[in-house]
Design a protein around this motif. Structure first.
Motif, PDB file in Angstrom:
ATOM      1  N   LEU A  60       6.585  -4.607  10.925  1.00  0.00           N
ATOM      2  CA  LEU A  60       5.215  -4.647  11.422  1.00  0.00           C
ATOM      3  C   LEU A  60       4.298  -3.750  10.590  1.00  0.00           C
ATOM      4  O   LEU A  60       3.191  -4.165  10.197  1.00  0.00           O
ATOM      5  CB  LEU A  60       5.181  -4.223  12.891  1.00  0.00           C
ATOM      6  N   VAL A  61       4.740  -2.527  10.303  1.00  0.00           N
ATOM      7  CA  VAL A  61       3.904  -1.595   9.543  1.00  0.00           C
ATOM      8  C   VAL A  61       3.639  -2.129   8.140  1.00  0.00           C
ATOM      9  O   VAL A  61       2.503  -2.135   7.656  1.00  0.00           O
ATOM     10  CB  VAL A  61       4.567  -0.203   9.484  1.00  0.00           C
ATOM     11  N   LEU A  62       4.690  -2.592   7.470  1.00  0.00           N
ATOM     12  CA  LEU A  62       4.513  -3.110   6.118  1.00  0.00           C
ATOM     13  C   LEU A  62       3.702  -4.400   6.114  1.00  0.00           C
ATOM     14  O   LEU A  62       2.925  -4.659   5.184  1.00  0.00           O
ATOM     15  CB  LEU A  62       5.881  -3.331   5.469  1.00  0.00           C
ATOM     16  N   TRP A  63       3.856  -5.220   7.153  1.00  0.00           N
ATOM     17  CA  TRP A  63       3.082  -6.459   7.248  1.00  0.00           C
ATOM     18  C   TRP A  63       1.592  -6.147   7.376  1.00  0.00           C
ATOM     19  O   TRP A  63       0.758  -6.762   6.705  1.00  0.00           O
ATOM     20  CB  TRP A  63       3.571  -7.269   8.437  1.00  0.00           C
ATOM     21  N   LEU A  64       1.250  -5.193   8.239  1.00  0.00           N
ATOM     22  CA  LEU A  64      -0.160  -4.835   8.422  1.00  0.00           C
ATOM     23  C   LEU A  64      -0.759  -4.235   7.146  1.00  0.00           C
ATOM     24  O   LEU A  64      -1.885  -4.550   6.765  1.00  0.00           O
ATOM     25  CB  LEU A  64      -0.306  -3.842   9.581  1.00  0.00           C
ATOM     26  N   ALA A  65       0.025  -3.365   6.485  1.00  0.00           N
ATOM     27  CA  ALA A  65      -0.473  -2.766   5.246  1.00  0.00           C
ATOM     28  C   ALA A  65      -0.661  -3.826   4.165  1.00  0.00           C
ATOM     29  O   ALA A  65      -1.654  -3.809   3.422  1.00  0.00           O
ATOM     30  CB  ALA A  65       0.497  -1.694   4.765  1.00  0.00           C
ATOM     31  N   THR A  66       0.279  -4.765   4.090  1.00  0.00           N
ATOM     32  CA  THR A  66       0.166  -5.839   3.101  1.00  0.00           C
ATOM     33  C   THR A  66      -1.019  -6.730   3.420  1.00  0.00           C
ATOM     34  O   THR A  66      -1.723  -7.202   2.503  1.00  0.00           O
ATOM     35  CB  THR A  66       1.456  -6.672   3.079  1.00  0.00           C
ATOM     36  N   LEU A  67      -1.261  -6.985   4.707  1.00  0.00           N
ATOM     37  CA  LEU A  67      -2.419  -7.791   5.104  1.00  0.00           C
ATOM     38  C   LEU A  67      -3.711  -7.141   4.607  1.00  0.00           C
ATOM     39  O   LEU A  67      -4.570  -7.813   4.013  1.00  0.00           O
ATOM     40  CB  LEU A  67      -2.447  -7.923   6.625  1.00  0.00           C
ATOM     41  N   PHE A  68      -3.840  -5.842   4.816  1.00  0.00           N
ATOM     42  CA  PHE A  68      -5.053  -5.137   4.389  1.00  0.00           C
ATOM     43  C   PHE A  68      -5.194  -5.174   2.873  1.00  0.00           C
ATOM     44  O   PHE A  68      -6.280  -5.419   2.329  1.00  0.00           O
ATOM     45  CB  PHE A  68      -5.001  -3.685   4.887  1.00  0.00           C
ATOM     46  N   SER A  69      -4.072  -4.963   2.167  1.00  0.00           N
ATOM     47  CA  SER A  69      -4.114  -4.986   0.711  1.00  0.00           C
ATOM     48  C   SER A  69      -4.440  -6.376   0.185  1.00  0.00           C
ATOM     49  O   SER A  69      -5.182  -6.525  -0.795  1.00  0.00           O
ATOM     50  CB  SER A  69      -2.775  -4.510   0.142  1.00  0.00           C
ATOM     51  N   PHE A  86      -5.370  -0.603  -1.707  1.00  0.00           N
ATOM     52  CA  PHE A  86      -4.032  -0.184  -2.135  1.00  0.00           C
ATOM     53  C   PHE A  86      -3.588   1.089  -1.430  1.00  0.00           C
ATOM     54  O   PHE A  86      -2.383   1.386  -1.368  1.00  0.00           O
ATOM     55  CB  PHE A  86      -4.000   0.019  -3.653  1.00  0.00           C
ATOM     56  N   LEU A  87      -4.534   1.859  -0.904  1.00  0.00           N
ATOM     57  CA  LEU A  87      -4.162   3.073  -0.175  1.00  0.00           C
ATOM     58  C   LEU A  87      -3.342   2.747   1.071  1.00  0.00           C
ATOM     59  O   LEU A  87      -2.451   3.516   1.465  1.00  0.00           O
ATOM     60  CB  LEU A  87      -5.419   3.859   0.213  1.00  0.00           C
ATOM     61  N   ALA A  88      -3.639   1.605   1.713  1.00  0.00           N
ATOM     62  CA  ALA A  88      -2.872   1.217   2.900  1.00  0.00           C
ATOM     63  C   ALA A  88      -1.418   0.961   2.550  1.00  0.00           C
ATOM     64  O   ALA A  88      -0.495   1.381   3.274  1.00  0.00           O
ATOM     65  CB  ALA A  88      -3.498  -0.034   3.526  1.00  0.00           C
ATOM     66  N   ILE A  89      -1.187   0.265   1.430  1.00  0.00           N
ATOM     67  CA  ILE A  89       0.182   0.001   0.985  1.00  0.00           C
ATOM     68  C   ILE A  89       0.906   1.299   0.656  1.00  0.00           C
ATOM     69  O   ILE A  89       2.060   1.511   1.042  1.00  0.00           O
ATOM     70  CB  ILE A  89       0.164  -0.933  -0.244  1.00  0.00           C
ATOM     71  N   LEU A  90       0.244   2.176  -0.069  1.00  0.00           N
ATOM     72  CA  LEU A  90       0.880   3.440  -0.454  1.00  0.00           C
ATOM     73  C   LEU A  90       1.242   4.272   0.773  1.00  0.00           C
ATOM     74  O   LEU A  90       2.319   4.880   0.828  1.00  0.00           O
ATOM     75  CB  LEU A  90      -0.054   4.225  -1.379  1.00  0.00           C
ATOM     76  N   ALA A  91       0.355   4.295   1.778  1.00  0.00           N
ATOM     77  CA  ALA A  91       0.648   5.057   2.997  1.00  0.00           C
ATOM     78  C   ALA A  91       1.842   4.463   3.744  1.00  0.00           C
ATOM     79  O   ALA A  91       2.717   5.197   4.224  1.00  0.00           O
ATOM     80  CB  ALA A  91      -0.585   5.079   3.898  1.00  0.00           C
TER      81      ALA A  91
END
Length: 522
Positions: free
Chosen positions: A18-27, A184-189
């Motif tokens: 879920l966390v990686l999916w949301l970060a990838t969505l934002f990126s 890209f900051l969302a992915i890195l976090a």
């Protein structure tokens, strides 16, 4: 099939997914903003159809050139660290592009160069991202997870282009590129929070890059299921790329629209894909992936025909919805088939070959359709692409897609070989003899099964494979050669449940099976 009883939303119960999916969505929202911004900016810098199509080509060409190397690295390096490093580099490239656009210092060739560099980053990200999905989910949730990843890409496609078009018109040309960098900051976090994959069974040293690439190619060559995916992918994406390559020109020349219409039309593709993703679970209960790809191909051809013959913006928006639904139906079915054809140890390399074909077909198609449009116009180009899909369909449908139900998890049923001095593990070659005493009357089915087993020996790293018969008795000798003893130890870790079942069938036809190992004399 077990996955039919799994909720489409079940993967979201896994916190890491879920966390990686949301970060990838934002990126991905940022990525789509960049794509729309780059395509529209090029119409101002150089409106030649070839240059506009080159923007799409620079996005996909690096994946074609680098995906196999990226897949090998993703299979032998820590994927989390690889993703962190590459995303940080893409952040810097995006920020630099935003700065150059804001100060008015970007040229058409500079835009293509930075787009190419971002494409290089995407080339190294894609195999690693796709390969970690099985480690985040239970096996029964894998198809749902792949579908959710495709949905996330298309949700971002629905948001990013429309937002980019609005911001370009209201704020300025640089803002989509700036927001892409921030995304890209969302992915890195998320990657910093995630602990990464764990593999308790990994006991051997990592492969070297070049041998790992060769092993991946050897596996693909001996995998009919993966070859089927690659052939179907090339046939579809080569012609479907005309939609993306010609879309900016359709908006500007045929629909007489601006950046807002371009972003809205691209967003409709994303909305259609999300709607298609919601319908796919029901569709998969009734149709195989093979037939879903056929439907997606016909839908894409219909979209190209509509854009070629209509000058109506509302009709083009409706066609965008169909384009998105057709795209996700085809794309997710091909990815599921590719995942199902690959065991974990070669997953990133196998997926990189799929990405190579995908990106190569998209890049070649984009460049080719741009050249065609320079001579016959946008309408003629779209009609040609639609005709190509329909004319090729009867031939491509002869290549069946595997259902993805194979059991490719490591069986670890081979007994441990005799220990070898660590100094000799990197020396070779190593030859393995397997002696079989076959029951009377079972020679014919035995040889059929052994040749199937020979294909698995090649896929798991073998260089040579032969089957010999004792002309004076009931014996057969199977021989296969590996480069080093370490490669044979890796072969022990790679043998799958499917191969265990095949070997059990072979043993049932034999009185005796005996294995012997031979190391090259120094």
């Amino acid at each position: 099939m077990a996955n039919q009883t799994v909720s489409p939303w079940a993967p979201f119960r896994q916190r890491a997914f879920l966390v990686l999916w949301l970060a990838t969505l934002f990126s991905n929202v940022g990525t789509w903003m960049h794509d729309v911004g780059a395509g529209w900016l090029m119409t101002s810098l150089d409106p030649d159809p070839g240059m506009i199509a080159a923007v799409q080509a620079m996005t996909t060409l690096p994946v074609f050139l680098l995906a196999l190397l990226a897949g090998a690295l993703a299979d032998i390096l820590d994927r989390r660290r690889l993703l962190l490093v590459v995303n940080a580099m893409m952040l810097m490239a995006s920020a630099f592009l935003a700065f150059q656009v804001q100060r008015g210092g970007i040229s058409s060739h500079g835009l293509l160069l930075i787009t190419f560099l971002l494409g290089c980053g995407a080339a190294f990200l894609a195999p690693a991202w796709q390969a970690i999905v099985p480690s985040l989910l239970d096996r029964k949730e894998l198809q749902a997870g792949i579908a959710l990843n495709s949905m996330g890409i298309n949700i971002s496609r629905a948001i990013g282009p429309a937002l980019a078009g609005l911001l370009i018109a209201q704020v300025g040309m640089a803002i989509p590129f700036l927001l892409n960098g921030i995304s890209f900051l969302a992915i890195l976090a998320a990657l910093w929070w995630w602990r990464g994959e764990t593999d308790a069974h990994q006991r051997l040293p990592a492969e070297r890059v070049l041998p790992a690439m060769v092993t991946g190619l050897r596996y693909a060559r001996r995998s009919p299921a993966l070859i089927g995916v690659l052939l179907r992918s090339a046939a579809f994406f080569l012609f479907a790329s005309a939609y993306w390559a010609m879309l900016p020109l359709v908006v500007r020349l045929q629909l007489k629209g601006d950046a807002t219409l371009y972003g809205t039309l691209t967003a409709c593709v994303g909305i259609g894909a999300v709607l298609g993703a919601l319908l796919l679970p029901r569709l998969r209960r009734r149709l195989s992936g093979h037939h879903i790809v056929m439907l997606g191909s016909v839908g894409t051809a219909l979209v190209l025909l509509v854009l070629a013959t209509s000058r109506s913006a509302p009709l083009a928006l409706l066609a965008g919805l169909l384009a998105g639904a057709s795209w996700i139906a085809t794309l997710s079915s091909l990815v599921i088939a590719a995942q199902g054809a690959l065991p974990d140890w070669v997953r990133a390399r196998g997926l990189s070959l799929y990405l190579t074909v995908f990106s190569g077909a998209m890049a070649l198609g984009s460049i080719s359709w741009g050249l065609v449009a320079s001579h016959v116009g946008v309408t003629g180009t779209l009609l040609t692409a639609a005709s190509g899909i329909l004319l090729l369909l009867p031939f491509t449908t002869r290549v069946r897609l595997d259902g993805g139900d194979r059991s490719l998890t490591p069986s670890r049923h081979w007994p441990e070989p005799d220990p070898v001095d660590p100094a000799q593990q990197q020396t070779g070659p190593v030859m393995i003899h397997v002696r079989y005493r076959v029951m009377s009357g079972q020679e014919a089915p035995f040889k059929v099964l052994l040749r199937q087993l020979g294909e698995t020996r090649h896929r798991d790293g073998g260089l040579e494979w032969h089957l010999f018969r004792d002309q004076e008795g009931d014996g057969f000798i199977e021989t296969f050669v590996l480069p080093t003893w370490l490669d044979h130890l890796r072969q022990h870790e790679r043998v799958t449940d499917e191969e265990q079942q095949l070997q059990a069938q072979i043993r049932a036809l034999c009185h005796e099976v005996r294995v012997e190992h031979y190391h090259a004399a120094g």
